[in-house]
Design a protein around this motif. Structure first.
Motif: not given
Ligand code: PEP
Length: 249
Positions: A240-247
């Motif tokens: 979810a943190i990764y997804d937050g970064l890549v939008g």
């Protein structure tokens, strides 16, 4: 790729197990940021076997090439084992084990010389933060300068992780605005002390990052990714943190 989301497992293994954890990450849709997982040394080969898109990192690396240095693992050995990254100067190494800038600089130089990307951690403690931004700037600049000198100012293959010590494992994270203001100071120290790396050194933030605060940090922090401790032990939170970064929602 110049953006990173790095999991620092510290001296832990995810409760879901290494296989389950890696499956979740490897099967997630790809994005334009590199995922790196840094387990305890012992598990590096197991992760390397399972990794296809994920890069594997170490949580430290030796400050000598080889020899009578009990307990150390050299950068060349880490490359042999399939690691591509090594965290150096983490605040737990500095605070709990007394590692100083000179030692951290030697570790960083050997990591880079051996083809690893060094993830150099810098950050201020609470007394420095409470003294105000000029004092924070002075502290971070002196960490950048000392390490650049110790590493002979070789900038290639370095990612900087800004990790305020007061935010690590405490549940208290910096706001995006505070991170942006501090990152600007770090960039100017890098420009001054490591001129050749100026445009290319990615700067990450670390310190109690969770899926709940990632939005503000991405929107306002002016950063190139995250170094994640506690939340990285749960593959879904980490993702979810990764997804937050890549939008990606
Ligand atoms: C870390 O150990 O690098 C870290 C950022 O930890 P946490 O996310 O738990 O604060």
């Amino acid at each position: 790729m110049n953006r990173y989301v790095i999991a620092n497992w510290k001296m832990n293994v995810p409760p879901e197990g290494i296989g389950g954890y890696m499956d979740v990450l490897e099967n997630a849709p790809a994005g334009d940021a590199q995922v790196v997982v840094a387990p305890p040394f012992l598990y590096i080969p197991e992760l390397v076997k399972k990794a296809r898109r994920i890069a594997v990192g170490a949580q430290n690396c030796g400050d000598r090439k080889s020899g009578a240095f009990t307990g150390e693992v050299s950068a060349a050995m880490l490359r042999d084992a399939g690691a591509w990254f090594a965290i150096v100067g983490h605040s737990e190494r500095r605070g709990v084990y007394g590692e100083g800038d000179e030692l951290v600089g030697r570790r960083m130089a050997l990591a880079v010389e051996n083809g690893l990307t060094a993830v150099l951690c810098i950050g201020e403690d609470l007394s420095v933060r409470d003294a105000g931004l000029p004092r924070v700037t002075e502290h971070l600049s002196s960490q950048v300068r000392a390490v650049a000198q110790a590493a002979d100012a070789r900038p290639g293959g370095v990612v900087i992780a800004y990790e305020p010590v007061w935010a690590i494992g405490t549940g208290r994270n910096a706001s995006g605005a505070m991170v942006a203001e501090t990152v600007a100071q770090i960039r100017s120290a890098v420009t001054q002390f490591w001129p050749a790396s100026r445009a290319t050194t990615p700067i990450l933030y670390g310190g109690s990052v969770t899926p709940d605060n990632v939005g503000d940090l991405v929107a306002n922090g002016n950063i190139d990714g995250f170094l994640v401790g506690g939340a990285s032990l749960d593959s879904r939170k980490f993702l979810a943190i990764y997804d937050g970064l890549v939008g990606r929602k």
